[in-house]
Scaffold this motif. Structure first.
Motif, PDB file in Angstrom:
ATOM      1  N   LEU A 133      -3.823  11.087  11.187  1.00  0.00           N
ATOM      2  CA  LEU A 133      -2.619  10.444  10.658  1.00  0.00           C
ATOM      3  C   LEU A 133      -1.821   9.801  11.788  1.00  0.00           C
ATOM      4  N   VAL A 134      -1.132   8.722  11.462  1.00  0.00           N
ATOM      5  CA  VAL A 134      -0.211   8.059  12.385  1.00  0.00           C
ATOM      6  C   VAL A 134       1.200   8.389  11.918  1.00  0.00           C
ATOM      7  N   TYR A 135       2.011   8.960  12.806  1.00  0.00           N
ATOM      8  CA  TYR A 135       3.409   9.279  12.518  1.00  0.00           C
ATOM      9  C   TYR A 135       4.276   8.277  13.275  1.00  0.00           C
ATOM     10  N   PHE A 136       5.259   7.689  12.595  1.00  0.00           N
ATOM     11  CA  PHE A 136       6.148   6.747  13.259  1.00  0.00           C
ATOM     12  C   PHE A 136       7.528   6.786  12.615  1.00  0.00           C
ATOM     13  N   THR A 137       8.501   6.234  13.332  1.00  0.00           N
ATOM     14  CA  THR A 137       9.892   6.239  12.906  1.00  0.00           C
ATOM     15  C   THR A 137      10.422   4.812  12.864  1.00  0.00           C
ATOM     16  N   VAL A 138      11.076   4.459  11.765  1.00  0.00           N
ATOM     17  CA  VAL A 138      11.784   3.185  11.669  1.00  0.00           C
ATOM     18  C   VAL A 138      13.250   3.493  11.971  1.00  0.00           C
ATOM     19  N   VAL A 139      13.790   2.820  12.979  1.00  0.00           N
ATOM     20  CA  VAL A 139      15.179   3.031  13.383  1.00  0.00           C
ATOM     21  C   VAL A 139      16.010   1.875  12.838  1.00  0.00           C
ATOM     22  N   MET A 140      17.002   2.206  12.022  1.00  0.00           N
ATOM     23  CA  MET A 140      17.885   1.200  11.443  1.00  0.00           C
ATOM     24  C   MET A 140      19.049   0.944  12.401  1.00  0.00           C
ATOM     25  N   ALA A 141      19.763  -0.170  12.217  1.00  0.00           N
ATOM     26  CA  ALA A 141      20.834  -0.593  13.126  1.00  0.00           C
ATOM     27  C   ALA A 141      21.914   0.464  13.362  1.00  0.00           C
ATOM     28  N   PRO A 142      22.417   1.151  12.333  1.00  0.00           N
ATOM     29  CA  PRO A 142      23.449   2.147  12.638  1.00  0.00           C
ATOM     30  C   PRO A 142      22.898   3.420  13.286  1.00  0.00           C
ATOM     31  N   GLY A 143      21.591   3.452  13.605  1.00  0.00           N
ATOM     32  CA  GLY A 143      21.013   4.615  14.262  1.00  0.00           C
ATOM     33  C   GLY A 143      20.304   5.571  13.327  1.00  0.00           C
ATOM     34  N   LYS A 144      20.266   5.258  12.039  1.00  0.00           N
ATOM     35  CA  LYS A 144      19.570   6.113  11.078  1.00  0.00           C
ATOM     36  C   LYS A 144      18.066   6.008  11.319  1.00  0.00           C
ATOM     37  N   GLU A 145      17.380   7.160  11.341  1.00  0.00           N
ATOM     38  CA  GLU A 145      15.944   7.182  11.563  1.00  0.00           C
ATOM     39  C   GLU A 145      15.225   7.612  10.292  1.00  0.00           C
ATOM     40  N   ILE A 146      14.133   6.909   9.968  1.00  0.00           N
ATOM     41  CA  ILE A 146      13.349   7.214   8.780  1.00  0.00           C
ATOM     42  C   ILE A 146      11.913   7.438   9.235  1.00  0.00           C
ATOM     43  N   ASP A 147      11.383   8.627   8.958  1.00  0.00           N
ATOM     44  CA  ASP A 147      10.039   8.994   9.405  1.00  0.00           C
ATOM     45  C   ASP A 147       8.995   8.680   8.347  1.00  0.00           C
ATOM     46  N   PHE A 148       7.848   8.167   8.820  1.00  0.00           N
ATOM     47  CA  PHE A 148       6.724   7.823   7.955  1.00  0.00           C
ATOM     48  C   PHE A 148       5.433   8.356   8.564  1.00  0.00           C
ATOM     49  N   TRP A 166       7.116  15.537   2.681  1.00  0.00           N
ATOM     50  CA  TRP A 166       6.517  14.209   2.721  1.00  0.00           C
ATOM     51  C   TRP A 166       6.307  13.729   1.305  1.00  0.00           C
ATOM     52  N   LYS A 167       6.825  12.539   0.982  1.00  0.00           N
ATOM     53  CA  LYS A 167       6.698  11.980  -0.363  1.00  0.00           C
ATOM     54  C   LYS A 167       5.982  10.638  -0.283  1.00  0.00           C
ATOM     55  N   LYS A 168       4.989  10.450  -1.163  1.00  0.00           N
ATOM     56  CA  LYS A 168       4.260   9.181  -1.206  1.00  0.00           C
ATOM     57  C   LYS A 168       5.165   8.083  -1.747  1.00  0.00           C
ATOM     58  N   LYS A 169       5.087   6.941  -1.101  1.00  0.00           N
ATOM     59  CA  LYS A 169       5.835   5.756  -1.523  1.00  0.00           C
ATOM     60  C   LYS A 169       4.889   4.571  -1.547  1.00  0.00           C
ATOM     61  N   ARG A 170       5.052   3.748  -2.551  1.00  0.00           N
ATOM     62  CA  ARG A 170       4.338   2.481  -2.535  1.00  0.00           C
ATOM     63  C   ARG A 170       5.213   1.534  -1.734  1.00  0.00           C
ATOM     64  N   GLY A 197       0.815  -1.211   0.000  1.00  0.00           N
ATOM     65  CA  GLY A 197       0.000   0.000   0.000  1.00  0.00           C
ATOM     66  C   GLY A 197       0.843   1.253   0.000  1.00  0.00           C
ATOM     67  N   LEU A 198       0.199   2.376   0.298  1.00  0.00           N
ATOM     68  CA  LEU A 198       0.877   3.668   0.276  1.00  0.00           C
ATOM     69  C   LEU A 198       1.216   4.164   1.673  1.00  0.00           C
ATOM     70  N   LEU A 199       2.402   4.729   1.780  1.00  0.00           N
ATOM     71  CA  LEU A 199       2.880   5.412   2.977  1.00  0.00           C
ATOM     72  C   LEU A 199       3.499   6.718   2.519  1.00  0.00           C
ATOM     73  N   GLU A 200       3.615   7.666   3.429  1.00  0.00           N
ATOM     74  CA  GLU A 200       4.376   8.874   3.120  1.00  0.00           C
ATOM     75  C   GLU A 200       5.653   8.840   3.938  1.00  0.00           C
ATOM     76  N   LYS A 201       6.765   9.131   3.269  1.00  0.00           N
ATOM     77  CA  LYS A 201       8.087   9.132   3.906  1.00  0.00           C
ATOM     78  C   LYS A 201       8.608  10.554   3.901  1.00  0.00           C
ATOM     79  N   ARG A 202       9.153  10.967   5.036  1.00  0.00           N
ATOM     80  CA  ARG A 202       9.737  12.303   5.105  1.00  0.00           C
ATOM     81  C   ARG A 202      11.102  12.277   4.434  1.00  0.00           C
ATOM     82  N   SER A 203      11.316  13.211   3.510  1.00  0.00           N
ATOM     83  CA  SER A 203      12.596  13.260   2.808  1.00  0.00           C
ATOM     84  C   SER A 203      13.693  13.720   3.764  1.00  0.00           C
ATOM     85  N   SER A 204      14.910  13.344   3.448  1.00  0.00           N
ATOM     86  CA  SER A 204      16.038  13.703   4.315  1.00  0.00           C
ATOM     87  C   SER A 204      16.665  15.027   3.905  1.00  0.00           C
TER      88      SER A 204
END
Length: 141
Positions: free
Chosen positions: A79-94, A24-28, A11-18
């Motif tokens: 809207l639900v805002y959440f963050t995916v945290v990657m192993a090296p500590g990089k955070e990606i907002d959705f 906010w950019k739509k991503k499938r 489905g579709l999510l919006e990802k915050r650009s870095s």
């Protein structure tokens, strides 16, 4: 050659650009047993769901083996805002609409399932290697 991972959700999510503006950019997004694939969306008509949105063949892959956690859940204006945290500590907002089962919950559950399977496999491998090292030690049952 490994089989393609089972798709859990598409489905579709919006990802915050870095970038500087952090737009906010739509991503499938395709959630699988191995991680989350993000495809660039190009609108195909007036519909805005995943079935009518065209997507590029090149996808960014957020694999569970490099993912640490799903964090920072906030609910604002439907809207639900959440963050995916990657192993090296990089955070990606959705963000995604607050209807039905939220993406953050499905990603978190899939991540836990993946980590549990890895732990079980590690335990099995450890058990197999320790039992094979005892073969021939003269300890007959």
């Amino acid at each position: 050659m490994s089989l393609p991972a089972k798709v859990i959700r598409d489905g579709l999510l919006e990802k915050r650009s870095s970038g500087l503006l952090q737009l906010w950019k739509k991503k499938r997004c395709v959630l699988t047993e191995d991680g989350l694939r993000l495809h660039k969306c190009r609108s195909a008509g007036s519909g805005s769901d995943a079935q009518t949105a065209a997507f590029g063949s090149k996808a960014k892959e957020l694999r569970f083996e490099r993912m640490a956690t799903v964090d920072c859940v906030e609910y604002k204006r439907g809207l639900v805002y959440f963050t995916v945290v990657m192993a090296p500590g990089k955070e990606i907002d959705f963000r995604c609409p607050q209807e039905g089962t939220s993406w953050n919950a499905e990603i978190a559950l899939a991540l836990v399932r993946y980590k549990n399977l890895q732990a079980v496999q590690t335990g099995k491998n450890r058990h197999l290697s320790s039992s094979s090292s005892h073969i021939g030690d003269g300890d007959e049952l």
